[in-house]
Enzyme design. Sequence first.
Site, mmCIF file in Angstrom:
data_model
loop_
_atom_site.group_PDB
_atom_site.id
_atom_site.type_symbol
_atom_site.label_atom_id
_atom_site.label_comp_id
_atom_site.label_asym_id
_atom_site.label_seq_id
_atom_site.Cartn_x
_atom_site.Cartn_y
_atom_site.Cartn_z
ATOM 1 N N ALA A 79 0.823 -1.211 0.000
ATOM 2 C CA ALA A 79 0.000 0.000 0.000
ATOM 3 C C ALA A 79 0.856 1.260 0.000
ATOM 4 C CB ALA A 79 -0.916 0.000 1.219
ATOM 5 N N SER A 106 -1.673 -2.828 -5.379
ATOM 6 C CA SER A 106 -2.497 -2.981 -4.188
ATOM 7 C C SER A 106 -3.826 -2.248 -4.325
ATOM 8 C CB SER A 106 -1.746 -2.424 -2.972
ATOM 9 O OG SER A 106 -2.593 -2.342 -1.842
ATOM 10 N N LEU A 129 -6.590 -7.793 -4.839
ATOM 11 C CA LEU A 129 -7.946 -7.473 -4.404
ATOM 12 C C LEU A 129 -8.175 -7.865 -2.951
ATOM 13 C CD1 LEU A 129 -10.952 -6.692 -5.212
ATOM 14 C CD2 LEU A 129 -11.267 -9.159 -5.608
ATOM 15 N N THR A 156 -6.166 -11.449 -1.774
ATOM 16 C CA THR A 156 -5.505 -11.631 -0.477
ATOM 17 C C THR A 156 -6.480 -12.306 0.479
ATOM 18 O OG1 THR A 156 -4.004 -9.767 -0.764
ATOM 19 C CG2 THR A 156 -4.493 -10.432 1.492
ATOM 20 N N SER A 250 2.605 -16.904 1.202
ATOM 21 C CA SER A 250 2.937 -15.631 1.829
ATOM 22 C C SER A 250 2.409 -15.585 3.251
ATOM 23 C CB SER A 250 2.323 -14.477 1.027
ATOM 24 O OG SER A 250 2.511 -13.233 1.663
ATOM 25 N N HIS A 252 2.206 -12.428 4.529
ATOM 26 C CA HIS A 252 1.892 -10.993 4.542
ATOM 27 C C HIS A 252 3.043 -10.181 5.133
ATOM 28 C CE1 HIS A 252 -1.835 -8.588 3.721
ATOM 29 N NE2 HIS A 252 -1.110 -7.642 4.307
ATOM 30 N N ASP A 283 6.632 -14.904 -1.604
ATOM 31 C CA ASP A 283 7.236 -13.627 -1.233
ATOM 32 C C ASP A 283 7.711 -13.715 0.201
ATOM 33 O OD1 ASP A 283 5.151 -13.124 0.594
ATOM 34 O OD2 ASP A 283 4.077 -11.783 -0.736
ATOM 35 N N GLY A 284 8.416 -12.672 0.656
ATOM 36 C CA GLY A 284 8.798 -12.596 2.052
ATOM 37 C C GLY A 284 10.266 -12.841 2.301
ATOM 38 N N GLY A 306 8.424 -6.979 -1.840
ATOM 39 C CA GLY A 306 7.599 -5.882 -1.338
ATOM 40 C C GLY A 306 8.413 -4.751 -0.746
#
Length: 361
Positions: A79, A106, A129, A156, A250, A252, A283-284, A306
């Site tokens: 975001a 995002s 979304l 998500t 993920s 988050h 990711d991550g 990210g």
Amino acid sequence: MEPTSICDIERFAGKAFNRNVSSYYNSGADDEETLRDNVNAFLRIRIRPRILIDISNVNLSTSILGHQIAMPIGIAPSAAHKLAHPDGEIATAKATKSMKTCMTLSTYSTTTIEDVAAACGNALRWFQLYVTADPERTRQFIRRAERSGYTAIVVTVDVPTAGNRISEFRHRFHIPSHLHFANFSSEASKTMDDDRLKEELWTQISGSITWKSIRWIQSITPLPIIVKGILTAEDAIEAVRAGVKGIWVSNHGGRQLDTTASAIEALPEIVKVVQGNVEIYADGGIRRGSDVFKALALGAQAVFIGRPVLWGLCYNGMDGVKTVLQLLQDEFRRTMQLAGCVSVKDITSSSITSSSNFSKM
């Protein structure tokens, strides 16, 4: 001095971000164990290099959902890019286009779906979304993405409620008055005080999302659906049954449930049960090209980054994001060469092993 690693750019951003921005971008949930382990988990994996292989012509390209990209490194949704740089998501989109990879936008971007699409040009783009409490609003997000040339919807699924992000609460994170979440067209998002705005935005996300919700989304769009936030074999099986086209492993960014597995730790059990029926992404904690290599060896089709993108924006806008992607691309190429892999197809489970295998010696 020019940065020579993602860590260099992270250090620059760490000094440049004010406390408000840092509390949002860099924090995790609770004690931040998962946030730290996302990075550390890669260190527990060892590469098994093969030698005496002609690596003079290495091909990094791959495809995701039938679209060719220059490298298996894309941009994850995050975001409010304008917190890091005034050009925000537009700069990120232009860097994506230049590096010939994929950007995931995002829902809570500070630039509209349409404007980001225009900046992407012909670059591959997906839309992330959040299923909102208002089905019509969710439908409109999807319609706007369709009209703007996004080629997949990334749903998500790991935010039924907000994680306990202590640093955000402690420092009373707020969106500066000159910014707003551009995809929520109401003028209210530009004028609300911080507490009301945060409450309003969180109540937009539906806490009642289920696999039935995924099937409803499939019924209203021809775009392929990717579910983001899977960490277990059981949920991967459900995702395949639901007919999704991609599983995005993920946690988050360590911002939701603390002490969960890192994506790199969760990959093996998910890859095992999916059996190649859908593509898998992760990711991550990716900070090195060798991390990309390890994720692919464990079965990911591609990885997404990210926080490094946000650090790159802070460092130098569009060129900063390009620098982040270029550093990872160069490191990934070098890792492939030193490991004896000529193409991404050569990266297999035999390319790595666990460090614990050596500790037993």
